[in-house]
Scaffold this motif. Structure first.
Motif, PDB file in Angstrom:
ATOM      1  N   ILE A 136       0.828  -1.202   0.000  1.00  0.00           N
ATOM      2  CA  ILE A 136       0.000   0.000   0.000  1.00  0.00           C
ATOM      3  C   ILE A 136       0.867   1.258   0.000  1.00  0.00           C
ATOM      4  O   ILE A 136       0.583   2.240  -0.694  1.00  0.00           O
ATOM      5  CB  ILE A 136      -0.973  -0.002   1.194  1.00  0.00           C
ATOM      6  CG1 ILE A 136      -2.026  -1.104   1.007  1.00  0.00           C
ATOM      7  CG2 ILE A 136      -1.656   1.355   1.352  1.00  0.00           C
ATOM      8  CD1 ILE A 136      -2.997  -1.227   2.156  1.00  0.00           C
ATOM      9  N   GLN A 137       1.966   1.242   0.782  1.00  0.00           N
ATOM     10  CA  GLN A 137       2.861   2.397   0.802  1.00  0.00           C
ATOM     11  C   GLN A 137       3.520   2.607  -0.560  1.00  0.00           C
ATOM     12  O   GLN A 137       3.672   3.749  -1.016  1.00  0.00           O
ATOM     13  CB  GLN A 137       3.922   2.210   1.892  1.00  0.00           C
ATOM     14  CG  GLN A 137       3.368   2.412   3.296  1.00  0.00           C
ATOM     15  CD  GLN A 137       4.363   2.051   4.382  1.00  0.00           C
ATOM     16  OE1 GLN A 137       5.340   1.345   4.127  1.00  0.00           O
ATOM     17  NE2 GLN A 137       4.123   2.515   5.591  1.00  0.00           N
ATOM     18  N   GLN A 138       3.901   1.498  -1.220  1.00  0.00           N
ATOM     19  CA  GLN A 138       4.503   1.621  -2.547  1.00  0.00           C
ATOM     20  C   GLN A 138       3.502   2.180  -3.539  1.00  0.00           C
ATOM     21  O   GLN A 138       3.830   3.039  -4.369  1.00  0.00           O
ATOM     22  CB  GLN A 138       5.008   0.242  -3.019  1.00  0.00           C
ATOM     23  CG  GLN A 138       5.762   0.282  -4.343  1.00  0.00           C
ATOM     24  CD  GLN A 138       7.007   1.138  -4.272  1.00  0.00           C
ATOM     25  OE1 GLN A 138       7.767   1.066  -3.320  1.00  0.00           O
ATOM     26  NE2 GLN A 138       7.230   1.958  -5.290  1.00  0.00           N
ATOM     27  N   GLU A 139       2.278   1.690  -3.457  1.00  0.00           N
ATOM     28  CA  GLU A 139       1.225   2.192  -4.339  1.00  0.00           C
ATOM     29  C   GLU A 139       0.932   3.661  -4.056  1.00  0.00           C
ATOM     30  O   GLU A 139       0.695   4.456  -4.975  1.00  0.00           O
ATOM     31  CB  GLU A 139      -0.045   1.351  -4.145  1.00  0.00           C
ATOM     32  CG  GLU A 139      -1.133   1.645  -5.154  1.00  0.00           C
ATOM     33  CD  GLU A 139      -2.280   0.654  -5.034  1.00  0.00           C
ATOM     34  OE1 GLU A 139      -3.329   1.044  -4.511  1.00  0.00           O
ATOM     35  OE2 GLU A 139      -2.109  -0.498  -5.465  1.00  0.00           O
ATOM     36  N   THR A 140       0.975   4.034  -2.766  1.00  0.00           N
ATOM     37  CA  THR A 140       0.751   5.429  -2.380  1.00  0.00           C
ATOM     38  C   THR A 140       1.847   6.329  -2.930  1.00  0.00           C
ATOM     39  O   THR A 140       1.575   7.418  -3.439  1.00  0.00           O
ATOM     40  CB  THR A 140       0.686   5.552  -0.846  1.00  0.00           C
ATOM     41  OG1 THR A 140      -0.398   4.768  -0.351  1.00  0.00           O
ATOM     42  CG2 THR A 140       0.468   7.000  -0.430  1.00  0.00           C
ATOM     43  N   LEU A 141       3.105   5.881  -2.834  1.00  0.00           N
ATOM     44  CA  LEU A 141       4.220   6.670  -3.364  1.00  0.00           C
ATOM     45  C   LEU A 141       4.090   6.863  -4.873  1.00  0.00           C
ATOM     46  O   LEU A 141       4.389   7.944  -5.408  1.00  0.00           O
ATOM     47  CB  LEU A 141       5.552   5.989  -3.035  1.00  0.00           C
ATOM     48  CG  LEU A 141       5.990   6.051  -1.567  1.00  0.00           C
ATOM     49  CD1 LEU A 141       7.226   5.181  -1.346  1.00  0.00           C
ATOM     50  CD2 LEU A 141       6.276   7.488  -1.152  1.00  0.00           C
ATOM     51  N   THR A 142       3.642   5.816  -5.573  1.00  0.00           N
ATOM     52  CA  THR A 142       3.423   5.933  -7.021  1.00  0.00           C
ATOM     53  C   THR A 142       2.347   6.959  -7.321  1.00  0.00           C
ATOM     54  O   THR A 142       2.486   7.787  -8.231  1.00  0.00           O
ATOM     55  CB  THR A 142       3.024   4.568  -7.606  1.00  0.00           C
ATOM     56  OG1 THR A 142       4.058   3.614  -7.334  1.00  0.00           O
ATOM     57  CG2 THR A 142       2.812   4.654  -9.111  1.00  0.00           C
TER      58      THR A 142
ATOM     59  N   ARG B 282       2.655  10.622  -9.294  1.00  0.00           N
ATOM     60  CA  ARG B 282       1.798  11.066 -10.398  1.00  0.00           C
ATOM     61  C   ARG B 282       1.162  12.418 -10.096  1.00  0.00           C
ATOM     62  O   ARG B 282       1.077  13.288 -10.964  1.00  0.00           O
ATOM     63  CB  ARG B 282       0.716  10.023 -10.672  1.00  0.00           C
ATOM     64  CG  ARG B 282       1.202   8.780 -11.410  1.00  0.00           C
ATOM     65  CD  ARG B 282       0.049   8.006 -11.999  1.00  0.00           C
ATOM     66  NE  ARG B 282      -0.879   7.548 -10.962  1.00  0.00           N
ATOM     67  CZ  ARG B 282      -0.846   6.333 -10.428  1.00  0.00           C
ATOM     68  NH1 ARG B 282       0.077   5.468 -10.819  1.00  0.00           N
ATOM     69  NH2 ARG B 282      -1.718   5.973  -9.514  1.00  0.00           N
ATOM     70  N   GLU B 283       0.690  12.579  -8.840  1.00  0.00           N
ATOM     71  CA  GLU B 283       0.044  13.833  -8.459  1.00  0.00           C
ATOM     72  C   GLU B 283       1.031  15.001  -8.511  1.00  0.00           C
ATOM     73  O   GLU B 283       0.691  16.095  -8.953  1.00  0.00           O
ATOM     74  CB  GLU B 283      -0.546  13.711  -7.047  1.00  0.00           C
ATOM     75  CG  GLU B 283      -1.807  12.880  -6.978  1.00  0.00           C
ATOM     76  CD  GLU B 283      -2.965  13.545  -7.696  1.00  0.00           C
ATOM     77  OE1 GLU B 283      -3.184  14.751  -7.484  1.00  0.00           O
ATOM     78  OE2 GLU B 283      -3.642  12.859  -8.489  1.00  0.00           O
TER      79      GLU B 283
ATOM     80  N   LEU C 264      -1.748  15.362   0.094  1.00  0.00           N
ATOM     81  CA  LEU C 264      -0.798  14.306  -0.256  1.00  0.00           C
ATOM     82  C   LEU C 264      -0.004  13.844   0.957  1.00  0.00           C
ATOM     83  O   LEU C 264       0.295  12.658   1.105  1.00  0.00           O
ATOM     84  CB  LEU C 264       0.164  14.812  -1.336  1.00  0.00           C
ATOM     85  CG  LEU C 264      -0.351  14.826  -2.770  1.00  0.00           C
ATOM     86  CD1 LEU C 264       0.690  15.430  -3.692  1.00  0.00           C
ATOM     87  CD2 LEU C 264      -0.704  13.422  -3.231  1.00  0.00           C
ATOM     88  N   SER C 265       0.353  14.790   1.841  1.00  0.00           N
ATOM     89  CA  SER C 265       1.156  14.436   3.014  1.00  0.00           C
ATOM     90  C   SER C 265       0.421  13.446   3.917  1.00  0.00           C
ATOM     91  O   SER C 265       1.040  12.610   4.576  1.00  0.00           O
ATOM     92  CB  SER C 265       1.542  15.684   3.797  1.00  0.00           C
ATOM     93  OG  SER C 265       0.395  16.283   4.385  1.00  0.00           O
TER      94      SER C 265
ATOM     95  N   ASN D 209       1.506   8.122   5.088  1.00  0.00           N
ATOM     96  CA  ASN D 209       1.508   7.094   6.125  1.00  0.00           C
ATOM     97  C   ASN D 209       0.156   6.382   6.091  1.00  0.00           C
ATOM     98  O   ASN D 209      -0.706   6.703   5.281  1.00  0.00           O
ATOM     99  CB  ASN D 209       1.783   7.695   7.512  1.00  0.00           C
ATOM    100  CG  ASN D 209       0.829   8.830   7.841  1.00  0.00           C
ATOM    101  OD1 ASN D 209      -0.389   8.689   7.675  1.00  0.00           O
ATOM    102  ND2 ASN D 209       1.350   9.945   8.306  1.00  0.00           N
ATOM    103  N   LEU D 210      -0.029   5.427   6.958  1.00  0.00           N
ATOM    104  CA  LEU D 210      -1.246   4.624   6.925  1.00  0.00           C
ATOM    105  C   LEU D 210      -2.302   5.084   7.925  1.00  0.00           C
ATOM    106  O   LEU D 210      -3.227   4.334   8.236  1.00  0.00           O
ATOM    107  CB  LEU D 210      -0.890   3.153   7.183  1.00  0.00           C
ATOM    108  CG  LEU D 210      -0.059   2.484   6.076  1.00  0.00           C
ATOM    109  CD1 LEU D 210       0.294   1.059   6.464  1.00  0.00           C
ATOM    110  CD2 LEU D 210      -0.780   2.500   4.748  1.00  0.00           C
ATOM    111  N   ASP D 211      -2.155   6.308   8.415  1.00  0.00           N
ATOM    112  CA  ASP D 211      -3.169   6.829   9.330  1.00  0.00           C
ATOM    113  C   ASP D 211      -4.535   6.924   8.659  1.00  0.00           C
ATOM    114  O   ASP D 211      -5.569   6.814   9.313  1.00  0.00           O
ATOM    115  CB  ASP D 211      -2.758   8.214   9.853  1.00  0.00           C
ATOM    116  CG  ASP D 211      -1.561   8.135  10.801  1.00  0.00           C
ATOM    117  OD1 ASP D 211      -1.265   7.017  11.272  1.00  0.00           O
ATOM    118  OD2 ASP D 211      -0.941   9.179  11.051  1.00  0.00           O
ATOM    119  N   TRP D 212      -4.516   7.128   7.330  1.00  0.00           N
ATOM    120  CA  TRP D 212      -5.777   7.258   6.608  1.00  0.00           C
ATOM    121  C   TRP D 212      -6.616   5.974   6.681  1.00  0.00           C
ATOM    122  O   TRP D 212      -7.842   6.025   6.556  1.00  0.00           O
ATOM    123  CB  TRP D 212      -5.529   7.625   5.150  1.00  0.00           C
ATOM    124  CG  TRP D 212      -4.755   6.601   4.366  1.00  0.00           C
ATOM    125  CD1 TRP D 212      -3.407   6.531   4.216  1.00  0.00           C
ATOM    126  CD2 TRP D 212      -5.291   5.486   3.635  1.00  0.00           C
ATOM    127  NE1 TRP D 212      -3.058   5.446   3.444  1.00  0.00           N
ATOM    128  CE2 TRP D 212      -4.186   4.799   3.070  1.00  0.00           C
ATOM    129  CE3 TRP D 212      -6.575   5.013   3.395  1.00  0.00           C
ATOM    130  CZ2 TRP D 212      -4.351   3.663   2.285  1.00  0.00           C
ATOM    131  CZ3 TRP D 212      -6.739   3.887   2.617  1.00  0.00           C
ATOM    132  CH2 TRP D 212      -5.639   3.220   2.064  1.00  0.00           C
TER     133      TRP D 212
END
Length: 251
Positions: free
Chosen positions: A62-68, A72-73, A114-115, A119-122
């Motif tokens: 999930i973190q890797q997908e989030t960084l991707t 993009r953003e 974005l910040s 992390n996975l707090d969301w």
């Protein structure tokens, strides 16, 4: 008197033998019980280790997908906003400079948003219903296919760990539908059935023959992940008639 003495001796010998047998039996049962305790502890430790390993893998994915997504953003969205802000702020016209300041305010909001995703707090903050709506909205906004969602909100009360697993499994199911099924519609339904909470993920795509063993390990991984949180996954598909996946989790 001799016969009576023989009888007493026989009884003593028999009693001693039976006592020894009982003692041996008790010792054997104790040893067997301890062996089973050790085996059970090992099974529990193995399950705990597998559970922690699964969660770690999911968090990394999930973190890797989030960084991707963040990359993009930054490139497509914030980069464009920065360029527009620069053009407007360099203008001598007051109205253009005002527009440039508005772009700066928008950029600040986008960066803050974005910040939060870094992390996975969301995961704790978002409900399963809202997460699924976001995923389906992203699919539909690309024009790929139509989506439908219906929920009784029975998955909204999940621990963070269970929610992490469910989020990743749902993402994988949707990704598989997009990559392989080419559907016109994807539908997700959340409901209760007896003592189970269920999520149906249904597409009307090309489907496939489930009797043919897949070369990949995707479905096996999804099953293992559901098992770590006490759940299960059931897949049914017919060539030309789509695929139906049911995720089940006990109350």
């Amino acid at each position: 008197m001799l016969e009576q003495g023989d009888q007493i001796g026989f009884l003593i010998v028999s009693g001693t033998f039976l006592t020894a047998m009982m003692g041996t039996f008790i010792v054997a049962m104790v040893v067997l019980h301890r062996q089973r305790q050790v085996q059970n502890r090992q099974k529990i430790d193995n399950l705990k280790s597998e559970y922690e390993k699964t969660l770690l893998n999911i968090e990394n994915e999930i973190q890797q997908e989030t960084l991707t997504q963040v990359g993009r953003e930054l490139h497509d969205n914030i980069g464009q906003l920065l360029s527009l802000a620069k053009l407007n702020l360099n203008s001598a016209k007051p109205e253009k400079q005002a527009e440039g300041k508005e772009f700066i305010n928008q950029i600040i909001k986008e960066v803050r948003a974005l910040s939060k995703t870094l992390n996975l707090d969301w995961v704790e903050e978002i409900s399963m219903d809202d997460f699924i709506r976001q995923q389906l909205h992203r699919i539909e906004s690309t024009g790929y296919c139509q989506t439908l969602f219906d929920s009784d909100q029975s998955f909204n009360e999940l621990s963070k760990d269970s929610k992490l697993v469910m989020i990743r499994v749902i993402q994988e199911c949707l990704n598989n539908a997009i990559k392989h099924a080419s559907p016109d519609q994807i539908q997700i339904k959340i409901y209760k059935e007896d003592s189970l909470r269920k999520i149906d993920i249904i597409d009307n795509g090309r489907g496939f023959d489930t009797s043919i063993q897949s070369r990949g390990s995707g479905m096996t991984n999804l099953k293992k992940r559901m098992e770590t949180i006490g759940g299960s996954i059931l897949l049914s598909s017919v060539p030309g008639k789509g695929t139906h996946i049911t995720l089940s989790l006990a109350f």
